[in-house]
Design a protein around this motif. Structure first.
Motif, short mmCIF file in Angstrom:
data_model
loop_
_atom_site.label_atom_id
_atom_site.label_comp_id
_atom_site.label_asym_id
_atom_site.label_seq_id
_atom_site.Cartn_x
_atom_site.Cartn_y
_atom_site.Cartn_z
N PHE A 73 -15.26 13.49 -12.77
CA PHE A 73 -15.39 14.85 -12.23
C PHE A 73 -14.06 15.40 -11.68
O PHE A 73 -14.03 16.50 -11.15
CB PHE A 73 -16.47 14.89 -11.15
CG PHE A 73 -17.87 14.84 -11.73
CD1 PHE A 73 -18.09 15.00 -13.08
CD2 PHE A 73 -18.96 14.63 -10.91
CE1 PHE A 73 -19.36 14.94 -13.63
CE2 PHE A 73 -20.25 14.57 -11.45
CZ PHE A 73 -20.45 14.73 -12.80
N THR A 74 -12.98 14.60 -11.78
CA THR A 74 -11.66 15.17 -11.47
C THR A 74 -10.98 15.61 -12.77
O THR A 74 -9.80 15.95 -12.76
CB THR A 74 -10.76 14.16 -10.74
OG1 THR A 74 -10.55 13.03 -11.58
CG2 THR A 74 -11.37 13.73 -9.43
N ARG A 79 -19.24 19.74 -14.69
CA ARG A 79 -20.36 18.81 -14.50
C ARG A 79 -21.50 19.17 -15.45
O ARG A 79 -22.19 18.29 -15.98
CB ARG A 79 -20.85 18.88 -13.05
CG ARG A 79 -19.82 18.41 -12.05
CD ARG A 79 -20.36 18.45 -10.64
NE ARG A 79 -19.36 17.97 -9.68
CZ ARG A 79 -19.63 17.55 -8.47
NH1 ARG A 79 -20.87 17.54 -8.03
NH2 ARG A 79 -18.68 17.13 -7.67
N GLU A 229 -22.63 15.85 -3.84
CA GLU A 229 -21.31 15.35 -3.46
C GLU A 229 -21.14 13.93 -3.99
O GLU A 229 -22.10 13.17 -4.08
CB GLU A 229 -21.16 15.35 -1.95
CG GLU A 229 -21.18 16.76 -1.37
CD GLU A 229 -20.70 16.81 0.06
OE1 GLU A 229 -21.07 15.91 0.83
OE2 GLU A 229 -19.96 17.75 0.41
N GLY B 62 -12.43 18.16 -4.93
CA GLY B 62 -13.67 18.88 -5.28
C GLY B 62 -14.87 17.96 -5.42
O GLY B 62 -15.91 18.37 -5.94
N LEU B 63 -14.74 16.73 -4.96
CA LEU B 63 -15.88 15.79 -5.02
C LEU B 63 -16.78 15.99 -3.80
O LEU B 63 -17.97 15.69 -3.84
CB LEU B 63 -15.38 14.34 -5.07
CG LEU B 63 -14.49 14.01 -6.28
CD1 LEU B 63 -13.93 12.60 -6.16
CD2 LEU B 63 -15.28 14.15 -7.58
N GLY B 79 -11.76 21.14 -8.01
CA GLY B 79 -12.95 20.74 -8.78
C GLY B 79 -13.24 21.63 -9.96
O GLY B 79 -14.07 21.29 -10.80
N ASN B 84 -8.51 21.12 -12.32
CA ASN B 84 -8.56 19.70 -12.73
C ASN B 84 -7.62 19.40 -13.90
O ASN B 84 -7.24 18.25 -14.11
CB ASN B 84 -9.99 19.31 -13.10
CG ASN B 84 -10.83 19.06 -11.85
OD1 ASN B 84 -10.31 19.08 -10.74
ND2 ASN B 84 -12.12 18.85 -12.04
#
Lengths: 237, 320
Positions: A73-74, A79, A229, B62-63, B79, B84
């Motif tokens: 996710f970086t 997503r 998260e 962004g996590l 994010g 990214n």
């Protein structure tokens, strides 16, 4: 859709020998049953949703608990695209395996019992596609909510609950409990049992319901994932 | 596509009023944190366990989602795919896709980073070469990797996307000295290339050696710590050979001439407080000129370490 994610998903799924062996078992088991039982549904109806379950279980949850998602996710892949690509990969594989299984069983029935029901083939194929897509979507949703293989546990327990409700209904001759159990089962594997009647046909209402559940599960899974998260608190190394 | 790197004057990182709370904790993990980082800077992030360093990194990547405040990475929201594309990340816990080979893993991240497929082979090889990962290891499954090899793999995957900003979370934790040296060399190379680096580490001497600037986090609050100042006082540990021909009578004179002060003295060792790097250099020259056969002159502690103690947050006190 991201084809690199699709490819990596399938390689990961089949890299696990337990998963691969289970998949092979579920795929092949109906064939020996068909050799001794001439009814087409009795040999396949129980196993084909399990192909989707085996392929899709832990699809996101295992990556939450291994920490892989924190890295993915970086990357410049949203997503939403990531989860959809994984769903497409397992759904396509489940559809292929499920249809291959159905055709193999029908071939055995044709050779051994001279059984052939061309008008039932269409509804059965539609059911296979709907169940594969719907079951994978439901597991994607459970997986987005939990971690590890908690999605499999929830799906399994809910399935047992559905069967228990049906059994209560049959024992008490009460349609309410039977319908409740079947509805729950339909939610877990949308489309399951659509073509199991004596003269299989696809009801538009069932088709709409299965497609609606699949779309809702997918939408909800993506919504949950966007808002979840990623912490190392749940990572097990 | 928005090209963040083309924006002149845009900070690499801009954080204002960042507050982050966890549902199960009464105290915020981060409280009103604000700072800016210019492009090309190596920024060290230090603080005791539980200070909020990993939470801050999570927010920047962004996590994790802030409860209050704003974060911008090269002018964009963390994010998002656009940001990214500029980011590389080495997590503290090196838990990767264990079923892949190292080669496949880095190639996968090359693809995820949106790099051109035509350059994949050469980019992956370059990333491996930069971290010195042996060709035989590249073909092995990640599950068979040692901690040191995993660290090199982590650095390869972070570099393969040609990041403009790199986040390193404890990159030297649990690795051998060659791994530590590798990180130090890489950071120097990245700085030369103009890559912005934010790295979180408990190894204060490492942070001090490579950072242009250090942020100190304690109980979710931020302090900007000046480092690498040649004018800061420090304590030197001296050791010389016992020699009948050369006495140590000159020690006191040399120390006094350099505005230094003897803290402790024994037969062949001493601890001396010097006011600056310049004074330290003059002291060493004076000792050698005075016939003392000096074999060691080393700082007793990194400057950052002393600042860490002054701030009242030694690792033991703050350990969570």
């Amino acid at each position: 859709m991201n084809f690199d994610v699709c490819k990596a998903t399938l390689r990961e799924r089949f890299s696990n020998p337990i998963r691969s062996a289970t998949l092979l078992g579920f795929a092949l088991f109906p064939i020996p049953i068909a050799l001794v039982d001439p009814r087409p549904n009795s040999s396949t109806s129980f196993f084909h949703p399990l192909l989707a379950v085996t392929l899709a279980s832990g699809i996101l949850g295992l990556e939450f608990s291994s920490g892989v998602l924190a890295l993915v996710f970086t990357r410049p892949v949203s997503r939403r695209v990531y989860a959809l690509s994984k769903w497409v990969a397992v759904t396509a594989t489940a559809v292929i395996l499920s249809i291959a299984q159905l055709l193999a069983v029908l071939l055995v029935l044709r050779v051994r019992y001279d059984f052939f029901e061309p008008e039932a083939l269409g509804p059965r194929l539609v059911e296979r596609v709907l169940v594969a897509a719907g079951t994978c979507a439901v597991l994607l949703l459970f997986s987005a909510l939990g971690s590890g293989l908690s999605d499999l546990a929830v799906w399994g327990l809910a399935s047992i609950a559905a069967q228990t409700l049906r059994t209560i209904g049959f024992v008490n001759r009460d349609d309410f409990w039977i319908r409740l159990g079947e509805s729950l089962q339909f939610l877990l594997a949308p489309g399951w049992g659509m073509s199991s009647g004596a003269s299989p046909e696809v009801s538009p209402l069932d088709l709409l319901a299965a497609a609606g559940i699949t779309a809702a599960a997918l939408g909800l899974a993506l919504w949950v994932l966007e808002r979840r998260e990623i912490t190392y608190a749940e990572v097990r190394v | 596509m928005l090209r963040y790197t083309d924006s002149v004057g845009v900070p690499a990182i801009a954080v204002s009023g960042l507050t982050k709370r966890y549902k199960d904790k009464p105290v915020p993990a981060l409280r009103d944190v604000s700072f800016q980082v210019e492009p090309g800077i190596v920024l060290g992030l230090v603080g005791p366990n539980g200070a909020g360093k990993t939470t801050l990194l999570g927010c920047l990547l962004g996590l994790l989602f802030p409860d209050e405040g704003k974060i911008e990475i090269f002018g964009g929201a963390p994010g998002t795919p656009g940001v990214n594309r500029l980011v590389g990340y080495v997590p503290e816990r090196l838990s990767f896709d264990r079923w892949m080979t190292g080669q496949a893993f880095v190639a996968y991240h090359h693809a995820l980073a949106g790099r051109a497929r035509a350059t994949q082979r050469s980019d992956v090889a370059e990333a491996f070469d930069r971290v010195g990962l042996e060709p035989s290891a590249r073909r092995r499954r990640v599950a068979t990797y040692s901690r040191g090899t995993l660290q090199r793999l982590a650095l390869s995957q972070a570099l393969v996307g040609k990041p403009r900003i790199l986040f390193l979370d404890e990159p030297t934790s649990g690795v051998d000295p060659s791994g530590v040296l590798l990180v130090r060399r890489l950071l120097a190379d990245l700085k030369t290339d103009g890559v912005t680096v934010l790295f979180n580490s408990h190894q204060l001497d490492q942070v001090e050696r490579v950072s242009d600037r250090v942020l100190f986090l304690r109980e979710g609050r931020l302090e900007d710590v000046p480092v690498s100042s040649a004018d800061s006082p420090r304590t030197l540990s001296l050791r010389w050979l016992a020699d009948v021909d050369a006495g140590t009578d000159n020690l006191g004179d040399a120390v006094a001439a350099c505005d230094a002060e003897i803290i402790e003295e024994a037969a062949t060792t001493a601890r001396v407080r010097v006011p600056s790097d310049d004074a330290a250099a003059r002291l060493v020259s004076a000792l050698v000129a005075g016939g003392i056969r000096l074999v060691e002159a080393a700082p007793v502690e990194a400057r950052l370490e002393s600042l860490f103690r002054v701030s009242g947050a030694s690792a033991g006190k703050g350990a969570a």
